[in-house]
Design a protein around this motif. Structure first.
Motif, PDB file in Angstrom:
ATOM      1  N   GLU A 193       0.838  -1.197   0.000  1.00  0.00           N
ATOM      2  CA  GLU A 193       0.000   0.000   0.000  1.00  0.00           C
ATOM      3  C   GLU A 193       0.873   1.247   0.000  1.00  0.00           C
ATOM      4  O   GLU A 193       2.017   1.231   0.462  1.00  0.00           O
ATOM      5  CB  GLU A 193      -0.925  -0.015   1.210  1.00  0.00           C
ATOM      6  CG  GLU A 193      -1.932  -1.163   1.185  1.00  0.00           C
ATOM      7  CD  GLU A 193      -2.894  -1.114   2.356  1.00  0.00           C
ATOM      8  OE1 GLU A 193      -2.718  -0.229   3.230  1.00  0.00           O
ATOM      9  OE2 GLU A 193      -3.826  -1.944   2.393  1.00  0.00           O
ATOM     10  N   ASP A 194       0.307   2.339  -0.520  1.00  0.00           N
ATOM     11  CA  ASP A 194       1.014   3.618  -0.625  1.00  0.00           C
ATOM     12  C   ASP A 194       2.412   3.411  -1.192  1.00  0.00           C
ATOM     13  O   ASP A 194       3.429   3.798  -0.608  1.00  0.00           O
ATOM     14  CB  ASP A 194       1.097   4.300   0.747  1.00  0.00           C
ATOM     15  CG  ASP A 194       1.526   5.775   0.624  1.00  0.00           C
ATOM     16  OD1 ASP A 194       1.396   6.341  -0.476  1.00  0.00           O
ATOM     17  OD2 ASP A 194       2.000   6.323   1.634  1.00  0.00           O
ATOM     18  N   ALA A 195       2.447   2.787  -2.359  1.00  0.00           N
ATOM     19  CA  ALA A 195       3.713   2.417  -2.991  1.00  0.00           C
ATOM     20  C   ALA A 195       4.220   3.528  -3.913  1.00  0.00           C
ATOM     21  O   ALA A 195       3.464   4.392  -4.368  1.00  0.00           O
ATOM     22  CB  ALA A 195       3.540   1.132  -3.788  1.00  0.00           C
ATOM     23  N   VAL A 196       5.498   3.437  -4.201  1.00  0.00           N
ATOM     24  CA  VAL A 196       6.147   4.351  -5.142  1.00  0.00           C
ATOM     25  C   VAL A 196       6.944   3.518  -6.134  1.00  0.00           C
ATOM     26  O   VAL A 196       7.684   2.610  -5.743  1.00  0.00           O
ATOM     27  CB  VAL A 196       7.087   5.335  -4.409  1.00  0.00           C
ATOM     28  CG1 VAL A 196       7.850   6.183  -5.424  1.00  0.00           C
ATOM     29  CG2 VAL A 196       6.310   6.223  -3.457  1.00  0.00           C
ATOM     30  N   VAL A 197       6.792   3.832  -7.418  1.00  0.00           N
ATOM     31  CA  VAL A 197       7.584   3.207  -8.476  1.00  0.00           C
ATOM     32  C   VAL A 197       8.347   4.314  -9.189  1.00  0.00           C
ATOM     33  O   VAL A 197       7.744   5.257  -9.712  1.00  0.00           O
ATOM     34  CB  VAL A 197       6.697   2.449  -9.482  1.00  0.00           C
ATOM     35  CG1 VAL A 197       7.555   1.826 -10.585  1.00  0.00           C
ATOM     36  CG2 VAL A 197       5.864   1.381  -8.788  1.00  0.00           C
TER      37      VAL A 197
END
Length: 433
Positions: free
Chosen positions: A73-77
């Motif tokens: 959750e609340d990921a960054v790529v």
């Protein structure tokens, strides 16, 4: 004069002309001239200068890794120059300054999908496939090498076409007008039997390889989508299929085989094809052989399901009869550990969403995660792209789909991606309707 006396194909002399003709047919030159208009204006941060460089940050979404099933959750790529540099929870990923940001809050983020059986004849079809989430694909053949031109388009302007494994032209008994696709094919017009002799079969394979095909496509049965044909009728024998496979292997290529009947499927697998396409009536003995040999299965469920709604009563009845049989074959193959992969068999100007194939895989009995894998990690393995496609991890391609909802709870959301990112570029027109 017999075919044997014709000299072998010369890629050096004709490849450029052949590919130029293919590019014109596919419309890739026109597509490249308007390439910027096909890519949406990138979301920007103050001071950003990376709008079209393949640099992008996708932040705030729920990230699914199909390989492990892990959800973040609340990921960054973070994508730089079209490649993933980092992916994970916000507190573990450094967001670079001056890079465009795609806000994915409230949405799910997955790697771009793979369509392992599609016919892309034009630049418009290629763009439509990307817009629907297929950022990588394997061609099911074209009539005049258009797929090879589309592959080059994808390399020059990745937001306009999927990363493509090409098949060139179909190795089939009757080439029809395809015999005009290449000067080195025209001598086959002298053959009264079409492409059936060992020499003719080898020639078509060799010409395909000379023109740059990545794989070879052949058939063992007639087509299901034409009411005048009998899809259980066999057009090539085991011996003929073996000639195709042997010629392909000499060129370092695998073979995908259009198939329907039980005997046809068995002949194709015994001949050594890399993947069985359609395969409605594949038998249990052949499935065991596929598992032993490592033969993949591309059932193209959406193509068979599409027959059900046909206005032609023969095709509609064929679809109703074939679909449950094919679903059972998919269930059995998956249970046995055979590599089952997703492919839409889109053709004729209409591109089906690869998400529909994933939905049908789930309807056939696969879990939602396993269904998603058929269009990500497992399809990437078949295409030889398992180190670059099918996951969002460091070193993988910066191909992303953003969907409105949890695909593990409702896999149908994959049919309507909100956003598609290809090599770090946001593709225009990919928003869900």
């Amino acid at each position: 004069m017999c075919v044997e006396s014709v000299p072998p194909p010369s890629s050096r002399l004709t490849r450029r002309g052949v590919l130029a003709g293919a590019a014109a047919l596919a419309g890739t030159a026109a597509a490249l001239s308007v390439a910027p208009s096909a890519v949406a204006a990138q979301p920007r941060t103050p001071g950003s200068t990376a709008a079209h460089s393949g640099d992008l940050v996708v932040e705030g979404g729920t990230l699914l890794d199909p390989e492990t099933g892990h959800v973040t959750e609340d990921a960054v790529v973070v994508i730089r120059s079209g490649t993933v540099r980092a992916a994970g929870p916000r507190d573990r990923v450094e967001i670079p300054d001056g890079v465009p940001v795609l806000d994915a809050h409230g949405s799910w983020v997955l790697p771009g999908l793979v369509d392992a059986h599609i016919h892309l004849n034009t630049a418009a079809e290629a763009l439509d496939a990307v817009r629907q989430g297929a950022t990588s694909a394997r061609s099911g053949s074209t009539n005049f090498y258009q797929d090879i031109a589309v592959r080059e388009l994808a390399r020059q302007a990745p937001a306009l076409a999927p990363r493509l494994r090409t098949a060139g032209i179909f190795v089939t008994p009757d080439l029809g007008d395809t015999i005009l696709a290449d000067p080195d094919l025209t001598p086959l017009a002298r053959s009264k039997d079409g492409v059936r002799s060992a020499e003719a079969l080898r020639r078509v394979v060799e010409v395909n390889i000379a023109r740059g095909a990545d794989v070879i496509k052949t058939r063992v049965n007639e087509r299901a989508g034409l009411p005048e044909q009998d899809p259980l009728a066999q057009v090539y024998s085991y011996e003929q299929l073996s000639e195709v496979v042997a010629a392909a292997r000499r060129g370092g290529k695998g073979v995908l085989c259009h198939s329907y009947s039980e005997r046809g499927c068995d002949d194709a697998v015994r001949a050594g094809v890399r993947s069985l396409e359609h395969g409605v009536f594949v038998g249990e003995r052949t499935l065991h052989d596929m598992r032993r040999r490592g033969t993949a299965f591309t059932p193209t469920l959406s193509a068979i399901a599409g027959l059900v709604d046909s206005s032609n009563p023969v095709l509609a009845e064929r679809g109703r009869a074939y679909l449950p049989v094919l679903k059972e074959a998919v269930r059995t193959a998956h249970r046995m550990g055979i590599l089952v992969v997703a492919g839409t068999d889109s053709s004729g100007g209409k591109v089906k969403p690869i998400g529909r194939e994933v939905e049908l895989m789930h309807a056939a009995g696969l879990t939602t995660l396993d269904a998603i894998r058929t269009a990500t990690t497992r399809a990437a393995r078949l295409l030889g792209l398992e180190e670059t496609v099918g996951r969002l991890d460091r070193g993988f391609a910066g191909d992303v789909i953003v969907v409105d909802g949890d695909p593990l709870a409702d896999v149908s959301v994959l049919k309507r991606p909100q956003h598609v990112v290809r090599a770090g570029l946001v593709v225009q027109g990919a928003s869900a309707s």
